[in-house]
Write a protein that holds these residues in place. Sequence first.
Motif, short mmCIF file in Angstrom:
data_model
loop_
_atom_site.label_atom_id
_atom_site.label_comp_id
_atom_site.label_asym_id
_atom_site.label_seq_id
_atom_site.Cartn_x
_atom_site.Cartn_y
_atom_site.Cartn_z
N TYR A 1 -10.71 -17.63 -2.70
CA TYR A 1 -9.28 -17.30 -2.67
C TYR A 1 -9.09 -15.83 -3.02
CZ TYR A 1 -7.88 -22.23 -2.39
OH TYR A 1 -7.67 -23.52 -1.97
N TYR A 2 -8.18 -15.19 -2.24
CA TYR A 2 -7.80 -13.80 -2.47
C TYR A 2 -6.27 -13.75 -2.55
CZ TYR A 2 -12.59 -12.76 -1.02
OH TYR A 2 -13.96 -12.72 -0.92
N VAL A 3 -5.79 -12.83 -3.40
CA VAL A 3 -4.34 -12.70 -3.60
C VAL A 3 -3.95 -11.25 -3.37
CG1 VAL A 3 -2.47 -12.86 -5.28
CG2 VAL A 3 -4.22 -14.63 -5.21
N HIS A 4 -2.82 -11.09 -2.71
CA HIS A 4 -2.30 -9.75 -2.44
C HIS A 4 -1.62 -9.21 -3.71
CE1 HIS A 4 0.75 -7.00 -0.20
NE2 HIS A 4 -0.32 -6.31 -0.62
N LYS A 5 -2.29 -8.29 -4.38
CA LYS A 5 -1.70 -7.62 -5.54
C LYS A 5 -2.37 -6.26 -5.70
CE LYS A 5 -4.75 -9.87 -8.95
NZ LYS A 5 -4.81 -10.67 -10.19
N MET A 6 -1.65 -5.38 -6.33
CA MET A 6 -2.14 -4.00 -6.53
C MET A 6 -2.51 -3.37 -5.17
SD MET A 6 -4.47 -4.59 -9.96
CE MET A 6 -4.80 -2.83 -10.13
N ASN A 7 -1.72 -3.71 -4.15
CA ASN A 7 -1.86 -3.14 -2.80
C ASN A 7 -3.22 -3.42 -2.18
OD1 ASN A 7 -0.60 -1.80 -0.65
ND2 ASN A 7 -1.59 0.16 -1.17
N ASP A 8 -3.81 -4.60 -2.56
CA ASP A 8 -5.12 -4.97 -2.01
C ASP A 8 -5.25 -6.49 -2.09
OD1 ASP A 8 -7.63 -4.85 -0.99
OD2 ASP A 8 -8.54 -3.76 -2.67
N LEU A 9 -6.31 -7.04 -1.50
CA LEU A 9 -6.61 -8.46 -1.62
C LEU A 9 -7.65 -8.63 -2.73
CD1 LEU A 9 -6.80 -9.65 2.11
CD2 LEU A 9 -5.01 -10.13 0.44
N MET A 10 -7.22 -9.20 -3.87
CA MET A 10 -8.07 -9.36 -5.04
C MET A 10 -8.54 -10.81 -5.14
SD MET A 10 -7.75 -6.27 -6.20
CE MET A 10 -8.45 -6.38 -7.83
N GLU A 11 -9.85 -10.96 -5.38
CA GLU A 11 -10.42 -12.31 -5.46
C GLU A 11 -9.95 -13.01 -6.74
OE1 GLU A 11 -14.78 -14.59 -5.47
OE2 GLU A 11 -14.66 -12.41 -5.18
N ILE A 12 -9.64 -14.33 -6.59
CA ILE A 12 -9.23 -15.17 -7.71
C ILE A 12 -10.38 -16.13 -8.03
CG2 ILE A 12 -7.59 -16.94 -8.47
CD1 ILE A 12 -6.40 -14.18 -8.30
N GLY A 13 -10.73 -16.24 -9.31
CA GLY A 13 -11.92 -17.00 -9.70
C GLY A 13 -11.80 -18.51 -9.50
N GLY A 14 -10.60 -19.06 -9.51
CA GLY A 14 -10.45 -20.52 -9.36
C GLY A 14 -9.01 -20.91 -9.10
N HIS A 15 -8.82 -22.19 -8.88
CA HIS A 15 -7.47 -22.70 -8.62
C HIS A 15 -7.41 -24.16 -9.08
CE1 HIS A 15 -9.78 -24.09 -5.14
NE2 HIS A 15 -8.88 -25.04 -5.00
N TYR A 16 -6.22 -24.76 -8.95
CA TYR A 16 -6.00 -26.16 -9.30
C TYR A 16 -5.68 -26.96 -8.04
CZ TYR A 16 -5.36 -24.59 -14.15
OH TYR A 16 -5.53 -24.04 -15.39
#
Length: 427
Positions: A149-164
């Motif tokens: 999973y990647y999230v659009h923040k800080m003007n980039d796609l940042m990887e997210i370590g986990g989800h529910y």
Amino acid sequence: MERQIPKNVRQIGNVSDSPKIYVEDYVDTFFAQLSDKYRNDPQKPLGAFLIGDFQTYEGEDYVYIYGAIQMQELRVSGMEYLIDDETWKRAYEECKQFFEEGELIGWFVVRDDAEKAPGNSTVKLHKKSFPKKNTVFIICDPQEKEETYYVHKMNDLMEIGGHYTYYEKNPCMQDYMISSRKKNGAVQTEVVEDKAAQNFRDLARKQGRRTRQKHQGNFVYAMSVGLVLVLVIMGVAMLNNFNKIRKAQNQIEEVAGTINTVKDSDNSGSSNEGNDPNGGQADGSEDGTADENTGAENENSTAGDDADQGKTDSAANKNTDTEKSNSASDKKAEGDDGTSKNGTDGTASANSSQAKNSQSDEVVEASAVPSSSTNGSDGVYVVEKGDTLAIISKKMYGDVTHIDAICRMNGLSNGNLIYIGQKLLLP
């Protein structure tokens, strides 16, 4: 629409990053179906649009993904993805048809040779298609069955370590999966529904077991506390009963001692018959006084009864007349003989006088002592011959426990000092 944070969830990976991403279980199942479909025909990548909303709660950002729509066509040129206008148009139509107020918040791609991290072209496409903060991009490796999973923040796609993954009723996604089962590879509707339902039931069973175990633990604890309380109460009751039994035993011993004392007193009274009335037993024998006439007169005067006193006076007068008569007879006898002597005639006269006086005393005693059938019925008991306080108590009350009460009622400091004809108030 403001949401409540789901309770039935399953954590995947490290969820310490922000925002917190929640994916509904039917959507997760749909991703698995696209992955299986790609493995069966890996000619071109497959993609889907993500439908959901954004929430903020106590300063924390949350992303909820509760729907997904398969892209009509996803093309790849090198490492660059291409999404044409017809695919976008079809996505908006299906979103409105099945999810009404749903919003496209990201996209999903499944392919073997997917880049480990989004390249510049992928980031550029995402920022153009989903410019909002916290929009999501998901890359799936069909062989490893892993999703990143990647999230659009800080003007980039940042990887997210986990989800529910969360579980709830999701009729919109169910309807979409049923209508598109031929596209996503599902053979029967029941298969799609059963898998999601099975996951939910498994989770519910686990929570049910935990709840039952907790309830059983509470029940065992409550039973233990109740058992301890019962034991404490039983111990207190046994101690109280023991004290009562010991007290009753002491009372029985006291009563037995009192009875023995009364028996001893009765025996002593029988052996001392004929003593002075002030010696402890009322007795009418002639040997108890030095002067019979004077003794009878004193006994009757002590009884305090005016009528008895009158009778006593009458008896005394009779005794006096008898003495005078005896004296005259003696004088006459002496005159006849011419001398004063203590011969046979004088002795006979004395004996005659003594017999008369004895009869007079019996008359006085009979008049002073009422019959036993009426004695004490008016609350006043007149002491009879042979009476003791124990005997009086047994006559009047049937037992010997009222001796002290009779003493207190009549001001007797010594219960043994009673005499014939004495009036005793009964308590």
